[in-house]
Design an enzyme around this catalytic site. Structure first.
Site, PDB file in Angstrom:
ATOM      1  N   GLY A 253      -3.034  -7.441   0.187  1.00 40.04           N
ATOM      2  CA  GLY A 253      -3.337  -6.495   1.258  1.00 40.04           C
ATOM      3  C   GLY A 253      -3.056  -4.957   1.357  1.00 40.04           C
ATOM      4  O   GLY A 253      -2.537  -4.592  -0.014  1.00 40.04           O
ATOM      5  N   THR A 260       5.927  -7.551   0.361  1.00 38.03           N
ATOM      6  CA  THR A 260       7.319  -7.113  -0.464  1.00 38.03           C
ATOM      7  C   THR A 260       8.170  -7.872   0.766  1.00 38.03           C
ATOM      8  O   THR A 260       9.139  -8.861   0.192  1.00 38.03           O
ATOM      9  CB  THR A 260       7.805  -6.025  -0.696  1.00 38.03           C
ATOM     10  N   HIS A 482     -14.579  23.560  19.771  1.00 34.22           N
ATOM     11  CA  HIS A 482     -14.945  22.411  18.750  1.00 34.22           C
ATOM     12  C   HIS A 482     -14.269  21.129  19.223  1.00 34.22           C
ATOM     13  O   HIS A 482     -14.910  20.286  19.312  1.00 34.22           O
ATOM     14  CB  HIS A 482     -14.105  22.994  17.505  1.00 34.22           C
ATOM     15  N   GLU A 483     -12.800  21.314  19.646  1.00 33.47           N
ATOM     16  CA  GLU A 483     -12.404  19.967  20.028  1.00 33.47           C
ATOM     17  C   GLU A 483     -13.024  19.470  21.274  1.00 33.47           C
ATOM     18  O   GLU A 483     -13.005  18.205  21.452  1.00 33.47           O
ATOM     19  CB  GLU A 483     -10.763  20.172  20.045  1.00 33.47           C
TER      20      GLU A 483
HETATM   21  P1  ATP Z   1       3.242  -1.926  -0.820  1.00 30.09           P
HETATM   22  O1  ATP Z   1       1.940  -2.740  -1.130  1.00 30.09           O
HETATM   23  O2  ATP Z   1       2.813  -0.648  -0.579  1.00 30.09           O
HETATM   24  O3  ATP Z   1       4.183  -2.162  -1.613  1.00 30.09           O
HETATM   25  P2  ATP Z   1       4.127  -3.779   1.182  1.00 30.09           P
HETATM   26  O4  ATP Z   1       2.884  -4.630   1.701  1.00 30.09           O
HETATM   27  O5  ATP Z   1       4.884  -4.714   0.047  1.00 30.09           O
HETATM   28  O6  ATP Z   1       3.705  -2.479   0.694  1.00 30.09           O
HETATM   29  P3  ATP Z   1       6.427  -3.573   2.491  1.00 30.09           P
HETATM   30  O7  ATP Z   1       7.128  -3.121   1.347  1.00 30.09           O
HETATM   31  O8  ATP Z   1       6.961  -5.450   2.471  1.00 30.09           O
HETATM   32  O9  ATP Z   1       4.956  -3.642   2.393  1.00 30.09           O
HETATM   33  O10 ATP Z   1       6.737  -3.215   3.837  1.00 30.09           O
HETATM   34  C1  ATP Z   1       7.262  -2.176   4.004  1.00 30.09           C
HETATM   35  C2  ATP Z   1       8.159  -1.903   5.263  1.00 30.09           C
HETATM   36  O11 ATP Z   1       7.393  -2.021   6.609  1.00 30.09           O
HETATM   37  C3  ATP Z   1       9.261  -3.159   5.294  1.00 30.09           C
HETATM   38  O12 ATP Z   1      10.449  -2.880   4.863  1.00 30.09           O
HETATM   39  C4  ATP Z   1       9.242  -3.416   6.865  1.00 30.09           C
HETATM   40  O13 ATP Z   1      10.401  -2.416   7.324  1.00 30.09           O
HETATM   41  C5  ATP Z   1       8.085  -2.915   7.408  1.00 30.09           C
HETATM   42  N1  ATP Z   1       7.137  -4.126   7.913  1.00 30.09           N
HETATM   43  C6  ATP Z   1       5.896  -4.415   7.213  1.00 30.09           C
HETATM   44  N2  ATP Z   1       5.506  -5.469   7.785  1.00 30.09           N
HETATM   45  C7  ATP Z   1       6.366  -5.990   8.540  1.00 30.09           C
HETATM   46  C8  ATP Z   1       6.179  -7.077   9.510  1.00 30.09           C
HETATM   47  N3  ATP Z   1       5.284  -7.973   9.563  1.00 30.09           N
HETATM   48  N4  ATP Z   1       7.343  -7.316  10.283  1.00 30.09           N
HETATM   49  C9  ATP Z   1       8.483  -6.384  10.084  1.00 30.09           C
HETATM   50  N5  ATP Z   1       8.417  -5.217   9.311  1.00 30.09           N
HETATM   51  C10 ATP Z   1       7.168  -4.845   8.701  1.00 30.09           C
END
Ligand code: ATP
Length: 702
Positions: A253, A260, A482-483
């Site tokens: 994604g 993560t 422009h805007e």
């Molecule tokens: P990357 O691909 O850049 O590593 P990722 O998809 O692993 O990104 P995360 O590190 O899991 O993204 O998310 C970053 C932060 O965004 C999380 O620590 C959280 O605070 C917030 N976040 C992202 N998705 C959610 C969710 N579904 N619910 C709550 N918080 C979220």
């Protein structure tokens, strides 16, 4: 993402949930201290040995006393040991009769090495200076002083001189090894164990402190990862029926969508050991380290099975391998990947180790990694939709002090905020919440209000306001027109994104900006893309119409419009000249290193088509603006004066947005249509019997 949680100690052993080391984790600390103690003991012993011969026992005297002994000739002999010190043996008669030698009585008398007399010890500052002083006495007294040079060695002293530095070196390296091991935070080995995996291990009760409650939305993804946990906990439920447990699950994604976070939540919920590592942790400057770390990681995991291995940003090691002969096929990353492929093949489905990995570039991953039997499952973690965004706002607002009074203007309405943030990832929303809190604090507020969130969104989208930037009158007027061009054309077109706010206050790098509310759609038609391109070109069109000249201010608009036109032609097969052809390479692997997978002739057609589409969009924007000259003038002058205009200002000038009215009408028609089909469904027999064939389905198929 790299996980900084410190719930594990450097050796990868678990700590208590509070982060305090559990009793068996005190070992490394103790070992560290022990090494320092050993080092100190070696130093002290060595020092003692080195000094043993010279300092043990005899009385030390100063030069004045030695001079008087020599002048009175009270000595039997003077032994010069290693040119470091002298032993002066005193005549027994002198000791007996002269009280100044009384300190020798009973002292040294037994331990005298040679003559049976007592002796003193005199340490040279330098041997040369001693010789000089002695010569002077000889000259003055006319008596020659006999010196007996002697070389003395001690076996211990020799051993220490030879092995001491070596011992010290070993102790030093052991200490350094411990330190580096701690700093690397990985499982054992320190600098002697670069090949050990640096995975963090989570086990015990919810050590990551993240559960599914902290992950908003992503219902489908959650369900799928929960199934993985179930595979591990109740494998027999699946294997009894002959099914095989999947070995790998890939979370794919865009950045910041919570991959993560989801993996951490699995660790929190699963109650099985969880090894977490980032793809880049495998790669080090040493050759062969990556492969060895992969091996070590899987060995450790197998020992703790059932368990989960999580590899974040797997594209760091999992990128497609090059073709032999065309690239350096033997590089370190490829070795690491090969080892990963082997390990994933190596454990049978009964091993109960599941590999979870995350990436935002599944397209660049090696095909061998994605085949069934390795990462059998792929879970797509998309950007959140309206409802999910609301959920994410709720999660991140839990600890914020908000204005929750619905009757006040500052009420923080989650629905409204979710609508204002299309295209935002979870990470963006987390950032908005934090930024809003900072905004409110800066203003000295007690509660965070709606406006703080809007300011935070503006800041994240457009950058910080720069009111200090100096613009000339003419520049400001040009930006206003422009805007206004963008705002008007997007207001008037059916498929362009409706405006929320337009400003001529410089923000970030931009001199002016317009905020739109993109529609949430899964597929996009040519008409929709073309409307968007037309509103992008409207800024420059407006400049040309009202000032007769164009400026560099439209760079970003033209760039985006050109890229859109290129995608239309090259990827989406939407150019009638080129036909339904796409040169999009989903694998991103460009197998044979061709720069262009098409002929020169096709390249010419592409160029022509891209130019045609952009120019058509520009001409269309011009004709729309020309048709609304008066409204444009009014809008631009209001914008020039007020600097910020909102949707309501546009509505006052242009009347209600036709596109919105049409959309409303379409939605109502759709609702009516679905209500009538429901009605007809209800009037049909709900339980068709065997005698009544289901003609409805047949009709549907027709
Ligand atoms: P990357 O691909 O850049 O590593 P990722 O998809 O692993 O990104 P995360 O590190 O899991 O993204 O998310 C970053 C932060 O965004 C999380 O620590 C959280 O605070 C917030 N976040 C992202 N998705 C959610 C969710 N579904 N619910 C709550 N918080 C979220």
């Amino acid at each position: 993402m790299a996980d900084n949680s410190n719930n594990t100690n450097p050796s990868g052993k678990p700590q208590s949930p509070q982060g305090k080391p559990s009793p068996n984790n005190t070992k490394p600390k103790k070992g560290w201290v022990m090494y320092v103690v050993y080092g100190a003991i070696i130093l002290v012993l060595g020092g003692m040995l080195l000094r043993q011969d010279s300092t043990n026992g005899p009385h030390k005297i100063k030069w004045a006393k030695l001079e008087s002994i020599i002048r009175q000739q009270d000595y039997t002999k003077i032994v010069i040991v290693n040119q470091e010190f002298a032993e002066i043996y005193i005549k027994p008669t002198a000791i007996k009769n002269d009280t100044s030698y009384s300190d020798l009585v009973g002292h040294n008398m037994m331990s005298q090495p040679t003559s049976g007399t007592g002796f003193y010890l005199y340490e040279f500052v330098t041997f040369e200076s001693f010789e000089k002083d002695l010569e002077q006495i000889e000259e003055e007294t006319g008596v020659r002083v006999e010196l007996t040079p002697e070389k003395r060695t001690s076996p211990w002293r020799d051993i220490f001189i030879v092995f001491g530095p070596l011992l010290m070196l070993i102790v030093f390296f052991m200490i350094m090894s411990r330190i580096s091991q701690r700093q690397m935070g990985g499982g054992g080995g320190g600098i002697f164990g670069v090949g050990k995996s640096k995975a963090k291990v989570y086990d015990g009760k919810t050590p990551t402190n993240v559960t599914f409650k902290d992950v908003a939305g992503l219902a489908g993804a959650k369900e799928e990862v929960m199934e993985v946990v179930d595979f591990l906990k109740n494998p027999r439920r699946y294997t009894d029926l002959g099914g095989k447990i999947p070995k790998g699950v890939l979370l794919v994604g865009p950045p910041g969508t919570g991959k993560t976070l989801l993996a951490k939540a699995v660790a929190g919920e699963a109650n099985v050991p969880f090894f977490s590592m980032s793809g880049s942790d495998f790669v080090e400057m040493f050759v062969g380290v990556g492969a060895s770390r992969v091996r070590d990681l899987f060995d450790e995991a197998k020992k703790k099975a059932p368990c989960i291995i999580f590899i974040d940003e797997i594209d760091a090691v999992g990128r497609a391998r090059g073709h032999a002969g065309l690239s350096n096929a033997n590089d370190e990353r490829e070795n690491t990947l090969n080892q990963l492929l082997t390990e994933m093949d190596g454990f049978s489905s009964g091993t109960n180790v599941i590999v979870l990995a995350a990436t935002n570039r599944a397209d660049v991953l090696d095909k061998a990694l994605l085949r069934a039997g390795r990462f059998d499952r792929q879970i797509y973690v998309e950007l959140p939709d309206l409802e999910e965004r609301k959920g994410i706002f709720n999660v991140h607002m839990r600890n914020l002090k908000l204005n929750n009074d619905e009757n006040t203007e500052g009420y923080v309405d989650r629905d409204f905020l979710a609508k204002q943030t299309p295209g935002f990832s979870g990470a963006d929303i987390a950032n908005v919440c934090n930024e809003a809190a900072l905004c409110a604090a800066r203003k000295g507020k007690k509660l965070i209000e709606k406006q703080d969130f809007l300011d935070a969104i503006d800041r994240i989208v457009g950058g910080l306001e720069k009111r200090t930037k100096v613009l000339t009158e003419q520049e400001k007027r040009t930006i206003a027109y422009h805007e206004s061009g963008h705002a008007s054309v997007s207001w008037l077109l059916r498929w362009a994104n409706p405006l929320i706010k337009v400003t001529i206050v410089p923000r970030g790098k931009a001199l002016g900006a317009a905020w739109y509310l993109p529609e949430e759609r899964q597929i996009t038609t040519y008409e929709q893309l073309f409307d968007e391109m037309t509103s992008l070109m409207a800024g420059r069109a407006s400049e040309e119409i009202f000032f007769g000249k164009i400026s560099t201010g439209a760079l970003n608009d033209i760039e985006r419009a050109t890229k859109m036109a290129q995608s239309l032609v090259v990827y989406y097969g939407m150019s009638p000249e080129l036909g339904n052809i796409s040169f999009y390479d989903a694998s991103g692997q460009n197998d044979y290193g061709f720069t262009k997978p098409f002929s020169e002739k096709t390249a010419e057609i592409i160029d022509k088509e891209v130019k045609r589409i952009v120019e058509e969009a520009y001409a269309r924007a011009k004709s729309i603006i020309l048709g609304h000259r008066d409204q444009m003038n009014e809008l631009a002058s209001q914008l020039y004066e007020k600097e910020v205009l909102f949707r309501e200002d546009l509505e006052r000038i242009y009347g209600p947005r036709q596109a919105d009215l049409e959309k409303k009408k379409e939605e109502e028609n759709q609702k009516l249509a679905s209500a009538s089909t429901e009605e007809s469904d209800n009037s049909a027999p709900s339980n068709p019997t065997d005698d009544q064939p289901q003609h409805d389905n047949e009709n549907l198929l027709d």
